[in-house]
Each structure stands twice: as structure tokens, then as C-alpha cells.
Design an enzyme around this catalytic site. Structure first.
Site, PDB file in Angstrom:
ATOM      1  CG  HIS A   1      -2.208   0.707   1.022  1.00 28.80           C
ATOM      2  ND1 HIS A   1      -2.582   1.808   1.762  1.00 28.80           N
ATOM      3  CD2 HIS A   1      -3.218   0.488   0.141  1.00 28.80           C
ATOM      4  CE1 HIS A   1      -3.761   2.237   1.361  1.00 28.80           C
ATOM      5  NE2 HIS A   1      -4.178   1.462   0.381  1.00 28.80           N
TER       6      HIS A   1
ATOM      7  CE  LYS B   1      -2.164   5.128  -1.460  1.00 29.94           C
ATOM      8  NZ  LYS B   1      -1.987   4.369  -0.204  1.00 29.94           N
TER       9      LYS B   1
ATOM     10  CG  ASP C   1      18.362  11.726 -10.279  1.00 24.55           C
ATOM     11  OD1 ASP C   1      18.335  10.670 -10.940  1.00 24.55           O
ATOM     12  OD2 ASP C   1      18.264  12.853 -10.804  1.00 24.55           O
TER      13      ASP C   1
END
Length: 254
Positions: A160, A162, A167
Site C-alpha cells: 500500500h 505510495k 536520483d
């Protein structure tokens, strides 16, 4: 002896002239370094739903993202900045690597941005949830087809997270699922920041999950638990994969 003195003087004069000629460049370099040291770390907060704007200029440019619409663009959408365009710019700033750890990923614009980075030679790695990557509209199949590395879970809980890491310097995280529904309709937030400590912690989490989801460790036919039956299977990009109870209500959409 007199001739030697003249030679020394001539060499000194030439050296002084060269030094004076190079002085402006050296000063500019020093000022740029000082500005870089003094530049505050990036802190940006984006709120959604985002205004619908044209993103073609960002997604078609081969290099740096331009500030205006593409020449001859006949799109009727506004060409101003929006939360989505700012998120795209943050992603497209990647030059070496991009790590994505996403529950749901179906936004065509964000999918195109990730493929564009892959085409530019940026190393892209994606971790996602096994159930939601198999739903219609998911970008995961297109990313895999483009040659991008993707790993997913195979357990009862949702993957779950996100977040994205650009870089290994910039962290992008928040409540936003990378779906058109969330971008255009939901009340969501995204934080974009440069912070070595936070980036390090999220990168460690990414690497931990990346290793945990190594395909060589998959169990496609898990041992039957007491009092339960084998989980159903679902076709996922041409392969039958075990699908646990958490995704059984989505099977009709695959």
C-alpha cells in the site's frame, strides 16, 4: 643574465594575462558553488484534485521539460501549471535513477513520463501490488513491455505504499494513488522534498521490499492452510498467478 631576466619577465607577464582572463570564470564558478551551498532544500506540497491541463509539452520533449506548450499544439485544454504538471516535472527531473513504490498505477500521463525516463537511460525500478496491477487500465503491463523492472507482492496484505525517489535525492510521497480518479477527483496530497535522512529511510524500505519481492522467492502454489482451500488464480499478463482473498472481489475486472 640580462636575457634570462627578460625571459622571466615575459613568462610572468603572459601568466598574469592568462590569470586575469580566467578570473571572471573562476569568480562565476565560486559564486555558483556558494549559491548551491546556500540554496534551501526543496520543499513542495501539491494538493489534488488537480486542474485538468495539457501535458503534451512535458511528455514529448526529448530533454529538459519546456515551460510552455509545444509549437502548434491545438489542444483546447489550458496550458498553465497544475498539481499534475508539477508532479510530472518532479519525476522528469530524474537523470540517473527512479524508484517507484506504488499501490495503484493507472494514470496514462504518469505512465508515459516513466517510460520517457526509461528511454532516456534512467534506471527505473517499480514495486507494486499484485492485485491492482492486473486490473484493466493499469500501466504496469506497459512498463514491463517497455523493459522496465517490476516486482510485486505475493501475500495476504496490500503493498500500500505510495512513494517515489528521484536520483536518490528527492522524495515524493503522500496519499495520492497514481490513478486518473485520484488525480482528477479525490482530495489528496503529495509532498516533494530534498532531505537526506528521509530519503535514506525510504530508500532502505524500497531496497528491503525489492529484495523480499524477488521473483526467485515466489511460491506460486502455496501450501494449503488448515481449513482453507488454495487461493484462486488470475491471468496476469499471460501468466496464471495465485491471487489471495484480498483480491477475489476484483477478479471480474481483470
Amino acid at each position: 643574465m640580462e636575457r634570462f631576466r627578460w625571459q622571466v619577465a615575459a613568462v610572468a607577464a603572459v601568466g598574469l594575462a592568462l590569470a586575469l582572463e580566467a578570473l571572471p570564470s573562476v569568480l562565476c564558478w565560486l559564486r555558483a558553488g556558494r549559491r548551491q551551498q546556500q540554496r534551501p532544500p526543496r520543499r513542495q506540497v501539491l494538493f489534488f484534485p488537480s486542474q485538468v491541463t495539457c501535458t503534451e509539452a512535458l511528455l514529448q520533449a526529448p530533454g529538459e521539460a519546456p515551460s510552455g506548450p509545444p509549437a502548434g499544439c491545438r489542444c483546447s485544454l489550458p496550458h498553465g501549471e497544475s498539481s499534475l504538471s508539477r508532479l510530472l516535472r518532479a519525476l522528469l527531473a530524474a537523470r540517473a535513477s527512479l524508484e517507484l513504490c506504488l499501490f495503484a498505477f493507472s494514470s496514462p500521463q504518469l505512465g508515459r513520463a516513466v517510460q520517457l525516463l526509461h528511454q532516456r537511460g534512467v534506471r527505473v525500478r517499480v514495486i507494486t501490488d499484485c492485485d491492482y496491477m492486473a486490473l484493466n487500465g493499469s500501466q504496469i503491463g506497459l512498463l514491463r513491455k517497455a523493459g522496465i523492472q517490476v516486482r510485486h507482492d505475493q501475500d495476504l496484505g496490500y503493498m500500500h505504499h505510495k512513494f517515489a525517489i528521484v536520483d536518490k535525492k528527492v522524495l515524493i510521497t503522500g496519499s495520492l494513488n497514481w490513478t486518473t480518479q485520484a488525480i482528477q477527483n479525490n482530495r489528496e496530497n503529495v509532498l516533494i522534498m530534498e532531505d537526506e535522512e528521509y530519503v535514506r529511510l525510504f530508500l532502505e524500505e524500497f531496497e528491503r521490499i525489492w529484495e523480499e519481492f524477488n521473483p526467485t522467492k515466489y511460491t506460486f502454489f502455496p501450501q494449503k492452510k488448515t481449513g482453507t482451500s488454495l487461493p484462486p488464480q488470475v491471468s496476469c499478463f499471460g501468466q496464471l498467478v495465485s491471487c489471495h482473498s484480498k483480491c477475489s472481489h476484483h477478479l471480474s475486472q481483470v
